[in-house]
Design a protein around this motif. Structure first.
Motif, PDB file in Angstrom:
ATOM      1  N   SER A 192      54.267  58.857 -21.378  1.00  0.00           N
ATOM      2  CA  SER A 192      54.846  58.739 -20.054  1.00  0.00           C
ATOM      3  C   SER A 192      55.812  59.897 -19.782  1.00  0.00           C
ATOM      4  O   SER A 192      55.779  60.516 -18.714  1.00  0.00           O
ATOM      5  CB  SER A 192      55.554  57.394 -19.935  1.00  0.00           C
ATOM      6  OG  SER A 192      56.081  57.250 -18.651  1.00  0.00           O
ATOM      7  N   ARG A 238      54.805  52.876 -14.064  1.00  0.00           N
ATOM      8  CA  ARG A 238      56.162  52.462 -13.744  1.00  0.00           C
ATOM      9  C   ARG A 238      57.099  53.672 -13.634  1.00  0.00           C
ATOM     10  O   ARG A 238      57.837  53.829 -12.666  1.00  0.00           O
ATOM     11  CB  ARG A 238      56.656  51.500 -14.846  1.00  0.00           C
ATOM     12  CG  ARG A 238      57.980  50.815 -14.602  1.00  0.00           C
ATOM     13  CD  ARG A 238      59.212  51.459 -15.222  1.00  0.00           C
ATOM     14  NE  ARG A 238      59.093  51.903 -16.589  1.00  0.00           N
ATOM     15  CZ  ARG A 238      59.511  51.219 -17.660  1.00  0.00           C
ATOM     16  NH1 ARG A 238      60.046  50.039 -17.519  1.00  0.00           N
ATOM     17  NH2 ARG A 238      59.402  51.743 -18.872  1.00  0.00           N
ATOM     18  N   ASP A 239      57.032  54.548 -14.640  1.00  0.00           N
ATOM     19  CA  ASP A 239      57.967  55.672 -14.683  1.00  0.00           C
ATOM     20  C   ASP A 239      57.741  56.647 -13.525  1.00  0.00           C
ATOM     21  O   ASP A 239      58.700  57.181 -12.965  1.00  0.00           O
ATOM     22  CB  ASP A 239      57.866  56.401 -16.024  1.00  0.00           C
ATOM     23  CG  ASP A 239      58.384  55.530 -17.167  1.00  0.00           C
ATOM     24  OD1 ASP A 239      58.971  54.469 -16.887  1.00  0.00           O
ATOM     25  OD2 ASP A 239      58.186  55.908 -18.340  1.00  0.00           O
ATOM     26  N   GLY A 270      59.741  46.389 -16.239  1.00  0.00           N
ATOM     27  CA  GLY A 270      58.583  46.229 -17.117  1.00  0.00           C
ATOM     28  C   GLY A 270      58.158  44.797 -17.390  1.00  0.00           C
ATOM     29  O   GLY A 270      57.402  44.539 -18.326  1.00  0.00           O
ATOM     30  N   SER A 280      52.146  54.933 -24.789  1.00  0.00           N
ATOM     31  CA  SER A 280      53.474  55.173 -25.379  1.00  0.00           C
ATOM     32  C   SER A 280      54.458  55.745 -24.361  1.00  0.00           C
ATOM     33  O   SER A 280      54.072  56.325 -23.349  1.00  0.00           O
ATOM     34  CB  SER A 280      53.355  56.146 -26.563  1.00  0.00           C
ATOM     35  OG  SER A 280      52.963  57.430 -26.116  1.00  0.00           O
ATOM     36  N   GLN A 281      55.740  55.585 -24.687  1.00  0.00           N
ATOM     37  CA  GLN A 281      56.789  56.177 -23.854  1.00  0.00           C
ATOM     38  C   GLN A 281      56.699  57.698 -23.921  1.00  0.00           C
ATOM     39  O   GLN A 281      56.946  58.392 -22.939  1.00  0.00           O
ATOM     40  CB  GLN A 281      58.171  55.680 -24.324  1.00  0.00           C
ATOM     41  CG  GLN A 281      59.313  56.068 -23.395  1.00  0.00           C
ATOM     42  CD  GLN A 281      59.138  55.509 -21.973  1.00  0.00           C
ATOM     43  OE1 GLN A 281      58.827  54.336 -21.799  1.00  0.00           O
ATOM     44  NE2 GLN A 281      59.301  56.359 -20.965  1.00  0.00           N
ATOM     45  N   GLU A 341      48.462  51.198 -19.975  1.00  0.00           N
ATOM     46  CA  GLU A 341      49.132  52.425 -19.515  1.00  0.00           C
ATOM     47  C   GLU A 341      50.216  52.144 -18.470  1.00  0.00           C
ATOM     48  O   GLU A 341      50.638  53.055 -17.762  1.00  0.00           O
ATOM     49  CB  GLU A 341      48.106  53.390 -18.906  1.00  0.00           C
ATOM     50  CG  GLU A 341      46.984  53.787 -19.817  1.00  0.00           C
ATOM     51  CD  GLU A 341      47.380  54.794 -20.885  1.00  0.00           C
ATOM     52  OE1 GLU A 341      48.582  54.895 -21.215  1.00  0.00           O
ATOM     53  OE2 GLU A 341      46.484  55.472 -21.379  1.00  0.00           O
ATOM     54  N   TRP A 342      50.648  50.889 -18.353  1.00  0.00           N
ATOM     55  CA  TRP A 342      51.609  50.550 -17.283  1.00  0.00           C
ATOM     56  C   TRP A 342      52.872  51.390 -17.330  1.00  0.00           C
ATOM     57  O   TRP A 342      53.481  51.651 -16.303  1.00  0.00           O
ATOM     58  CB  TRP A 342      51.959  49.057 -17.296  1.00  0.00           C
ATOM     59  CG  TRP A 342      52.695  48.598 -18.522  1.00  0.00           C
ATOM     60  CD1 TRP A 342      52.139  48.080 -19.652  1.00  0.00           C
ATOM     61  CD2 TRP A 342      54.121  48.624 -18.748  1.00  0.00           C
ATOM     62  NE1 TRP A 342      53.122  47.790 -20.570  1.00  0.00           N
ATOM     63  CE2 TRP A 342      54.341  48.110 -20.045  1.00  0.00           C
ATOM     64  CE3 TRP A 342      55.218  49.020 -17.983  1.00  0.00           C
ATOM     65  CZ2 TRP A 342      55.621  47.985 -20.595  1.00  0.00           C
ATOM     66  CZ3 TRP A 342      56.496  48.909 -18.532  1.00  0.00           C
ATOM     67  CH2 TRP A 342      56.694  48.397 -19.817  1.00  0.00           C
ATOM     68  N   ARG A 343      53.259  51.890 -18.515  1.00  0.00           N
ATOM     69  CA  ARG A 343      54.532  52.631 -18.611  1.00  0.00           C
ATOM     70  C   ARG A 343      54.563  53.872 -17.728  1.00  0.00           C
ATOM     71  O   ARG A 343      55.535  54.116 -17.036  1.00  0.00           O
ATOM     72  CB  ARG A 343      54.819  53.031 -20.059  1.00  0.00           C
ATOM     73  CG  ARG A 343      55.591  51.987 -20.807  1.00  0.00           C
ATOM     74  CD  ARG A 343      56.053  52.478 -22.162  1.00  0.00           C
ATOM     75  NE  ARG A 343      56.627  51.367 -22.899  1.00  0.00           N
ATOM     76  CZ  ARG A 343      55.908  50.429 -23.502  1.00  0.00           C
ATOM     77  NH1 ARG A 343      54.588  50.490 -23.488  1.00  0.00           N
ATOM     78  NH2 ARG A 343      56.487  49.423 -24.118  1.00  0.00           N
TER      79      ARG A 343
END
Ligand SMILES: [Zn+2]
Length: 212
Positions: free
Chosen positions: A135, A76-77, A60, A131-132, A71-73
């Motif tokens: 994701s 990535r996930d 991250g 938010s996580q 919204e990168w999370r």
């Protein structure tokens, strides 16, 4: 500048030209070495250059002067959890978002639903953007699928590369428009499990929709 930066920008432009993204909403990412490139936060596609694409590691951390999309999370996930996925597209396309606001899962009302990898396109429960929790909800709705809706938000489409992810996003928005229109006139007749299994089988040997 790498070719991937150019490709990410060009797909972002296509999303805007096709009307799937407007203004600064929507974002995209592509796997790049031991990390990924994601579109920057708060810029319109007209303003973006290849240099503005943000490289991030899977822990991250962003490189360069730009902030990654908020919204990168989930980018990535998804890229981390799904090794077969090379690119992720997120849009607030009108018909997908309309159905997402109704918390509607898209059922097998049309055989092309198989493009998303199964006999439904699930709708992930609502969670705050960036938010996580969002994701986690997206990853779960994407299980064995190439697309999902995000409640009160939009949609995610994935593919082995940016071109395939774009094709999936366009097809999902088309299906959402068709489903929404069919709902205006009545209750769409659904295909059976056996009919959908037949479609999935046929798709295995069929061009860009090949399951992989
Ligand atoms: Zn969004």
């Amino acid at each position: 500048m790498t070719a991937l930066r150019e490709q990410l920008l060009s797909v972002s432009r296509r999303l805007s030209e096709l009307g799937l993204n407007r203004g600064t909403s929507g974002n995209a990412s592509v796997r790049d070495g031991d990390g990924f490139l994601v579109t920057p936060s708060g810029m319109t596609v007209e303003e973006m250059t290849p240099r503005d694409m943000v490289w991030m590691s899977f822990d991250g951390k962003a490189q360069g002067g730009r902030q990654p999309s908020s919204e990168w999370r989930f980018h990535r996930d998804i890229l981390q959890a799904r090794p077969e996925v090379g690119a992720v597209i997120h849009t607030h396309a009108t018909f997908a978002t309309t159905l997402a606001c109704l918390h509607r899962e898209i059922p097998p009302f049309h055989y092309m639903i198989a493009v998303a990898g199964g006999d439904t396109i699930r709708c992930a429960p609502y969670a705050l953007f960036g938010s996580q929790a969002l994701s986690d909800a997206a990853l779960s709705a994407l299980q064995d699928r190439k697309a999902c809706l995000l409640a009160n938000h939009g949609m995610i489409a994935v593919g082995r590369d940016l071109d395939q992810a774009l094709s999936v996003a366009v097809e999902v928005e088309t299906l959402c428009e068709q489903y929404w229109r069919a709902l205006q006139a009545g209750e769409p007749q659904l295909l059976s499990d056996a009919q959908m299994a037949e479609v999935m089988e046929q798709f295995k040997g069929y061009g860009s929709w090949k399951q992989d």
